[in-house]
Write a protein that holds these residues in place. Structure first.
Motif, PDB file in Angstrom:
ATOM      1  N   UNK A 192       9.041  -9.328 -15.592  1.00  0.00           N
ATOM      2  CA  UNK A 192       8.719 -10.473 -14.497  1.00  0.00           C
ATOM      3  C   UNK A 192       7.847 -10.050 -13.108  1.00  0.00           C
ATOM      4  N   UNK A 193       6.910  -8.980 -13.272  1.00  0.00           N
ATOM      5  CA  UNK A 193       6.208  -8.641 -12.530  1.00  0.00           C
ATOM      6  C   UNK A 193       4.935  -8.098 -12.922  1.00  0.00           C
ATOM      7  N   UNK A 194       3.953  -7.900 -11.954  1.00  0.00           N
ATOM      8  CA  UNK A 194       2.574  -7.369 -12.266  1.00  0.00           C
ATOM      9  C   UNK A 194       2.667  -5.853 -11.700  1.00  0.00           C
ATOM     10  N   UNK A 195       3.943  -5.266 -11.522  1.00  0.00           N
ATOM     11  CA  UNK A 195       3.860  -3.919 -10.842  1.00  0.00           C
ATOM     12  C   UNK A 195       4.157  -2.834 -12.060  1.00  0.00           C
ATOM     13  N   UNK A 196       3.507  -1.839 -11.932  1.00  0.00           N
ATOM     14  CA  UNK A 196       3.918  -0.891 -12.994  1.00  0.00           C
ATOM     15  C   UNK A 196       4.220   0.426 -12.031  1.00  0.00           C
ATOM     16  N   UNK A 197       5.296   1.070 -12.127  1.00  0.00           N
ATOM     17  CA  UNK A 197       6.089   2.275 -11.333  1.00  0.00           C
ATOM     18  C   UNK A 197       5.415   3.591 -12.062  1.00  0.00           C
ATOM     19  N   UNK A 198       5.062   4.587 -11.257  1.00  0.00           N
ATOM     20  CA  UNK A 198       4.998   5.891 -11.802  1.00  0.00           C
ATOM     21  C   UNK A 198       6.103   6.596 -11.114  1.00  0.00           C
ATOM     22  N   UNK A 199       7.183   7.209 -12.050  1.00  0.00           N
ATOM     23  CA  UNK A 199       8.339   7.629 -11.938  1.00  0.00           C
ATOM     24  C   UNK A 199       8.249   9.212 -11.977  1.00  0.00           C
ATOM     25  N   UNK A 200       8.668  10.007 -11.173  1.00  0.00           N
ATOM     26  CA  UNK A 200       8.837  11.344 -11.255  1.00  0.00           C
ATOM     27  C   UNK A 200       9.836  11.983 -12.035  1.00  0.00           C
ATOM     28  N   UNK A 201       9.911  13.536 -12.150  1.00  0.00           N
ATOM     29  CA  UNK A 201      10.945  13.974 -12.986  1.00  0.00           C
ATOM     30  C   UNK A 201      12.363  13.885 -12.316  1.00  0.00           C
ATOM     31  N   UNK A 208       3.245   2.910  -6.713  1.00  0.00           N
ATOM     32  CA  UNK A 208       3.464   1.577  -7.279  1.00  0.00           C
ATOM     33  C   UNK A 208       1.928   0.922  -7.587  1.00  0.00           C
ATOM     34  N   UNK A 209       1.917   0.688  -9.069  1.00  0.00           N
ATOM     35  CA  UNK A 209       0.346   0.121  -9.410  1.00  0.00           C
ATOM     36  C   UNK A 209       0.581  -1.237  -9.209  1.00  0.00           C
ATOM     37  N   UNK A 210      -0.287  -1.863  -8.504  1.00  0.00           N
ATOM     38  CA  UNK A 210      -0.516  -3.540  -8.564  1.00  0.00           C
ATOM     39  C   UNK A 210      -1.362  -3.883  -9.463  1.00  0.00           C
ATOM     40  N   UNK A 211      -0.995  -4.260 -10.411  1.00  0.00           N
ATOM     41  CA  UNK A 211      -1.973  -4.615 -11.737  1.00  0.00           C
ATOM     42  C   UNK A 211      -2.252  -6.392 -11.667  1.00  0.00           C
ATOM     43  N   UNK A 212      -1.838  -6.843 -10.595  1.00  0.00           N
ATOM     44  CA  UNK A 212      -1.902  -8.151 -10.377  1.00  0.00           C
ATOM     45  C   UNK A 212      -3.539  -8.943 -10.482  1.00  0.00           C
ATOM     46  N   UNK A 213      -4.617  -7.878 -10.328  1.00  0.00           N
ATOM     47  CA  UNK A 213      -5.647  -8.135 -10.354  1.00  0.00           C
ATOM     48  C   UNK A 213      -6.511  -8.461 -11.774  1.00  0.00           C
ATOM     49  N   UNK A 214      -5.639  -7.955 -12.882  1.00  0.00           N
ATOM     50  CA  UNK A 214      -6.113  -7.926 -14.428  1.00  0.00           C
ATOM     51  C   UNK A 214      -6.278  -9.316 -14.561  1.00  0.00           C
ATOM     52  N   UNK A 215      -7.300  -9.846 -15.072  1.00  0.00           N
ATOM     53  CA  UNK A 215      -7.536 -11.226 -15.489  1.00  0.00           C
ATOM     54  C   UNK A 215      -6.386 -12.229 -16.001  1.00  0.00           C
TER      55      UNK A 215
END
Length: 257
Positions: A192-201, A208-215
């Motif tokens: 329920x978000x347009x965020x993608x998280x990059x998680x370390x070991x 935090x990747x804001x992907x809300x700009x994808x069409x």
């Protein structure tokens, strides 16, 4: 995921977005995907799992009761092989590990083991709780269940080896959905978000990747949200899509402006 619009889930996810760093904490990168190519995608796919195999083919797991399946296609959209999931199950994440593939189910506590070539079922394993996302590090599997914890699993037996918490600015973060393992990092779509998280070991969020700009993110229907991230082997690019999206976006990650 399917419909999960409970008050608790919405409250847990409401704080996602741009984050600030607490004193003494490592800086969290703020990134955005820059589209470099657009590929066709099956807009009937209720995408739950997305992965690019070493040979360049795309592995897709889909959900919805009675319609869940797993299939392999080319990046150009040509479907090569497909296998239906037991119609009583709601399909979730998928990942390939060596000569077999695992496919999760949402609330049935069953993981289906499949032959890597034919996609035929060759076994099953049970797990407690829900299944959401899945990826392989090459040594073990990582599984999400909607909480702020990720599970470590034996890639052959699906036996749980342990769990670790995911934190953003020191606080646990739930809603972790579709996963992608890349080196020592794990990328997680946030439900329920347009965020993608990059998680370390260590479980700490490093970007935090804001992907809300994808069409296709303009769609308001929660059953059409962003869900699907796959690394393109040998590059620094990713593929991103969503549930019933007609397009697959090839992107590079860049600092947010």
């Amino acid at each position: 995921m399917g419909l999960r619009e409970t008050a608790g889930a919405l409250l847990a996810l409401s704080s996602f977005g741009a984050s600030s760093c607490t004193p003494g904490a490592a800086e969290i990168e703020q990134l955005v995907p820059r589209i470099v190519a657009v590929h066709p995608f099956d807009e009937s796919s209720f995408t739950q799992g997305l992965e690019v195999e070493e040979g360049g083919t795309l592995l897709v797991g889909t959900g919805w009761q009675g319609q869940s399946r797993i299939y392999r296609s080319t990046l150009e959209g040509e479907e090569l092989v497909s296998a239906d999931l037991d119609p009583s199950y709601f399909g979730e994440g998928v990942t390939r590990h060596g000569a077999h593939i695992w496919q999760l189910t949402w609330q049935d506590g069953v993981a289906v083991k499949r032959d890597v070539g034919t996609l035929d079922e060759i076994g099953r394993a049970a797990y407690p709780g829900e299944g959401w996302g899945l990826c392989s590090t090459g040594e073990e599997l990582i599984m999400s269940d909607g909480s702020d914890q990720l599970r470590r699993l034996d890639p052959d037996t699906f036996k749980e080896l342990g769990r670790f918490s995911v934190t953003l600015d020191g606080a646990g973060r739930s809603g972790l959905n579709e996963l992608e393992c890349v080196g020592e990092d794990i990328y997680a779509n946030v439900f329920l978000s347009t965020d993608i998280l990059r998680i370390g070991a260590d479980g700490a969020v490093t970007a935090v990747i804001d992907a809300s700009g994808l069409p296709n993110n303009a769609a308001a229907d929660p059953n059409h949200v962003l869900n699907g991230i796959a690394h393109l082997p040998g590059t620094d690019r990713f593929l991103m899509t969503g549930k019933r999206w007609p397009d697959l976006y090839e992107v590079e990650l860049a600092p947010a402006q």
